[in-house]
Design an enzyme around this catalytic site. Sequence first.
Site, PDB file in Angstrom:
ATOM      1  N   LYS A  22      26.533  10.668 -16.699  1.00 22.11           N
ATOM      2  CA  LYS A  22      26.614   9.225 -16.891  1.00 22.11           C
ATOM      3  C   LYS A  22      25.621   8.744 -17.943  1.00 22.11           C
ATOM      4  CE  LYS A  22      25.424   4.936 -14.412  1.00 22.11           C
ATOM      5  NZ  LYS A  22      24.071   4.670 -14.954  1.00 22.11           N
ATOM      6  N   ASN A  23      24.356   9.150 -17.814  1.00 25.25           N
ATOM      7  CA  ASN A  23      23.322   8.621 -18.697  1.00 25.25           C
ATOM      8  C   ASN A  23      23.507   9.075 -20.143  1.00 25.25           C
ATOM      9  OD1 ASN A  23      22.154   7.242 -16.584  1.00 25.25           O
ATOM     10  ND2 ASN A  23      20.670   8.846 -16.117  1.00 25.25           N
ATOM     11  N   ARG A  97      23.837  -2.546 -17.815  1.00 33.95           N
ATOM     12  CA  ARG A  97      22.544  -2.355 -18.476  1.00 33.95           C
ATOM     13  C   ARG A  97      22.666  -1.465 -19.713  1.00 33.95           C
ATOM     14  NH1 ARG A  97      17.502  -3.604 -17.694  1.00 33.95           N
ATOM     15  NH2 ARG A  97      15.902  -2.347 -18.703  1.00 33.95           N
ATOM     16  N   ASP A 121      21.278  -1.939 -11.942  1.00 36.27           N
ATOM     17  CA  ASP A 121      20.693  -1.725 -10.622  1.00 36.27           C
ATOM     18  C   ASP A 121      19.597  -2.734 -10.304  1.00 36.27           C
ATOM     19  OD1 ASP A 121      22.158   0.513  -9.833  1.00 36.27           O
ATOM     20  OD2 ASP A 121      20.906   1.836 -11.033  1.00 36.27           O
ATOM     21  N   ASP A 322      15.867   9.489 -10.718  1.00 34.68           N
ATOM     22  CA  ASP A 322      17.184   9.272 -10.126  1.00 34.68           C
ATOM     23  C   ASP A 322      17.450  10.171  -8.931  1.00 34.68           C
ATOM     24  OD1 ASP A 322      17.841   7.250 -11.856  1.00 34.68           O
ATOM     25  OD2 ASP A 322      18.998   8.508 -13.228  1.00 34.68           O
ATOM     26  N   MET A 344       7.967   5.284 -11.148  1.00 40.68           N
ATOM     27  CA  MET A 344       8.538   4.664 -12.336  1.00 40.68           C
ATOM     28  C   MET A 344       9.317   3.376 -12.073  1.00 40.68           C
ATOM     29  SD  MET A 344       9.632   8.198 -14.294  1.00 40.68           S
ATOM     30  CE  MET A 344      10.294   7.379 -15.742  1.00 40.68           C
TER      31      MET A 344
END
EC number: 2.5.1.7
Length: 438
Positions: A22-23, A97, A121, A322, A344
């Site tokens: 996804k990222n 985002r 998120d 994540d 983070m």
Amino acid sequence: MGSFQIEGGHRLSGSIQPQGAKNEALQILCAVLLTSEKITINNIPDILDVNKLIRLLTNLGVKVEKTGKGSYTFKSDDLDLDYLHSEQFKIDGSGLRGSIMIVGPLLARFGKGYIPRPGGDKIGRRRLDTHFEGFIKLGAKFRYNKEDRFYGVEAPKDGLKGSYMLLEEASVTGTANIIMAAVLAKGTTTIYNAACEPYLQQLCQMLNSMGAKIGGVGSNLLTIEGVEELKGCEHRILPDMVEIGSWIGLAAMTRSEVTIKNVNWNMLGVIPNTFRKLGITIEQQGDDIHIPAHTNGYEVQSFIDGSIMNISDAPWPGFTPDLLSIMLVVATQARGSVLIHQKMFESRLFFVDKLIDMGAKIILCDPHRATVIGHDFKSTLKATTMSSPDIRAGISLLIAALSAKGTSVIHNIEQIDRGYENIDERLKAIGAKIERIA
């Protein structure tokens, strides 16, 4: 709003193929704006966030064609830049985002880029300063309309110019955005404290195949020699390492024998060894991960001095944030205790109340730290009804529900669908009792 109904307590068996990352997909898709030539991208995951970005690109005028499962071609030769000032763009851009990463390519190629304040998120404050400070270093003028919550950058008449910059934080999306702006800037750009995650490396390799000149790929010091134009290319997205970690956690929690196929081991970093700290057996079989059934449970390691195991996140090559939610839920059935330290993001541990309601022994020390005392499978989690607050908490609650005795219901599963492709059908294929209900 959809829901999952899960009958937990069943052991799973079989193999599962991880989706495309996804990222990485969010970065790579934005990069198609840097050239008028055709770009082919393979292994694109069919998930909500990625599909939203593809729709945004289509509305911007990118010619998009699906050529097969996970494979698309993109051609940005006739864009409608007026769309950037439309009400539809405010809706499209604010709902995702990852849309922030269209700004760098637009600034580089057309001299201007705009974006409404992005959504995503609800995991705490996530600053955009790194992105815009990088653009300013390249010579762009920045403005922010507080009334419309709209960001804009414009290049000077003679274009962007390369510059040295030391990033305040090693932001992955910030680094990606700056790289995409710098590849067409005049002169040399040096980025120190750059993010160096595998997905960022993939972006750099794709851009280099398009004709960019990026050095230092894989390190935190990147050097970019600007070029006049970029050409088309073909690119394949990596398997999603967060999904791979999710399946490791699922296998352990349900004491199931599961094989995760084609994981690209050399890009997993510390992920396998971090799960091993919880006592989980991870076997490498070629490019697959095999998780044997943990019929006798798994025991948390301790540090050399005997102190409690501490698992925390960090920028790459540290442990990805994540997966901390997955580690936390897996620890609830471990033998021993562990401190989970989420450094983070400031709100990612705020789903633990749902696990506590299921019978987990968790002490939330503060917004960043939680101590988990494992049950060692001597008592199971209890089925319950809950709601998914974000992608990673959602998959963690799903794993908890699959391990619990009884029937659970998870609402707001759109959050899970944002990051996991066709998850209910893929889990059914290895024996999970899960149904999607209205």
